[in-house]
Enzyme design. Structure first.
Site, PDB file in Angstrom:
ATOM      1  N   CYS A 114       0.816  -1.225   0.000  1.00 26.00           N
ATOM      2  CA  CYS A 114       0.000   0.000   0.000  1.00 26.00           C
ATOM      3  C   CYS A 114       0.848   1.274   0.000  1.00 26.00           C
ATOM      4  CB  CYS A 114      -0.950   0.005   1.189  1.00 26.00           C
ATOM      5  SG  CYS A 114      -2.075  -1.396   1.174  1.00 26.00           S
ATOM      6  N   HIS A 246      -3.602   7.173   2.358  1.00 23.42           N
ATOM      7  CA  HIS A 246      -3.949   5.875   1.780  1.00 23.42           C
ATOM      8  C   HIS A 246      -5.358   5.516   2.253  1.00 23.42           C
ATOM      9  CE1 HIS A 246      -4.135   1.761   0.739  1.00 23.42           C
ATOM     10  NE2 HIS A 246      -3.910   1.295   1.957  1.00 23.42           N
ATOM     11  N   ASN A 276     -10.110  -0.390  -0.706  1.00 23.87           N
ATOM     12  CA  ASN A 276      -8.663  -0.288  -0.570  1.00 23.87           C
ATOM     13  C   ASN A 276      -8.005  -0.818  -1.853  1.00 23.87           C
ATOM     14  OD1 ASN A 276      -5.966  -0.532   0.035  1.00 23.87           O
ATOM     15  ND2 ASN A 276      -6.263  -1.571   1.996  1.00 23.87           N
TER      16      ASN A 276
END
Ligand code: UT7
Length: 319
Positions: A114, A246, A276
């Site tokens: 990520c 994020h 996500n």
């Protein structure tokens, strides 16, 4: 005068298929209420069987090039962050390079989950600052649906597919990428990983995660590295126009904003519609923010991320 990378263009791309929380409730025991309450996610985009990571990356790259008024031939380097490459090798960046008509320079992938976009941004920005590249393409892209275990309700409701890209351009001026800090702590590798790999078991594997441990570290690490990059460069939370973290989970984002003292109205949110998307989430959110007219030239943007490794980081950008 110092050379910096200005953000010449941003582009995002999402595959067409949208799956709602109710759709997910048809395949695992879950509910729209649980998913919205625990994550803030309402839907996610999934690539179909034939669509590869490079396809999403190429669309995002072309959108970013168009926004920058450049072509592939102008690009000196592609740095692509992803944990879902088309193949074990070559790099997904190689397919992007060929598709955009870039015949010189270099193109490579990096793996930081990520935090992949921030790692790629830091790498490309360093090359620009050192005079090794004039125009760089930084891409965050994932087809996480291809490594999702759709029998595991703990993970399958959390992720989505997508791509985001930024064109960095060398210039002499105050705007652009001010600073990016990146960190990792490999002791936490067992908390978030894929169950397969070429050298581990010849397989691709599925995402497996200690959700509570990830949550705990993400809330602290993203806030603390955000504070660090601000202080190092002589800024405070008050100077930030938009906080674009994020997009993993709205509760993590809220916890980070709270620890940092960042007002909720400065937090840009796309997790509700994208879920996500790992390395793609920050560039997708930036492109989305520009498209919605929220992010404007001259504004100060702060973007932290945290992911498997653990890896984490934060970037401070003057648009
Ligand atoms: O970019 C980094 C990637 N990782 C992440 O973003 C994930 C970080 N972690 C999280 O976001 C949270 O830990 C989760 C959203 C994954 C879980 O939220 P939580 O509040 O920590 O829930 P929990 O793990 O404490 O689970 C609570 C209950 C459990 O049931 P029991 O054992 O209490 O009976 C789970 O089995 O919720 C259950 N559960 C679900 N229920 C309905 C877990 N997943 C689901 C689901 N639907 N999809």
């Amino acid at each position: 005068m110092t050379i910096r990378s200005r953000i010449a263009g941003l582009g995002g791309y999402l595959p067409e298929t949208v799956r709602s929380n109710d759709d997910m409730a048809k395949i695992v025991e879950t509910s729209d209420e649980w998913i919205v309450d625990r994550t803030g996610i309402r839907q996610r985009h999934f690539a179909d069987e034939k669509t590869m990571t490079s396809d999403l990356a190429i669309h995002a790259a072309q959108n970013a090039l168009k926004a920058a008024g450049l072509t592939g031939a102008d690009i000196d380097v592609i740095v692509l962050g992803s944990v879902t490459p088309d193949r074990t090798f070559p790099a997904t960046a190689a397919y992007v390079q060929a598709a955009i008509g870039m015949t010189g320079g270099c193109a490579f992938d990096l793996s930081a989950a990520c935090s992949g976009f921030l790692y790629a941004l830091k790498t490309a920005d360093n090359m620009v600052r050192l005079g090794q590249a004039k125009n760089a393409l930084v891409i965050g892209v994932e087809t996480l649906s291809k490594i999702t275990d759709f029998t595991d309700r703990n993970t399958c409701v959390l992720f989505g597919d997508g791509a985001g890209a930024a064109v960095l351009q060398a210039h002499e001026g105050e705007d652009g990428v001010i600073d990016t800090l990146i960190r990792s702590d490999g002791r936490h590798a067992p908390d978030l990983y894929a169950t397969g790999g070429p050298s581990f078991n010849h397989e691709v594997g599925y995402i497996t995660m200690n959700g509570r441990e990830v949550f705990r570290h993400a809330s602290v690490n993203m806030a603390d590295i955000s504070a660090e990059v601000l202080a190092k460069n002589g800024y405070t939370v008050d100077d930030v126009d938009w906080f674009v973290p994020h997009q993993a989970n709205i509760r993590i984002m809220d916890a980070v904003a709270k620890r940092l003292g960042m007002p909720a109205e400065k937090v840009l949110t796309t997790v509700d519609k994208h879920a996500n998307t790992s390395a793609a989430s920050i560039p997708l959110a930036l492109a989305d923010g520009v498209e919605r007219g929220l992010l404007k030239k001259g504004q100060l943007i702060l973007s932290p991320a945290m992911g498997a490794g653990f890896t984490w980081g934060a970037s401070l950008i003057r648009l």
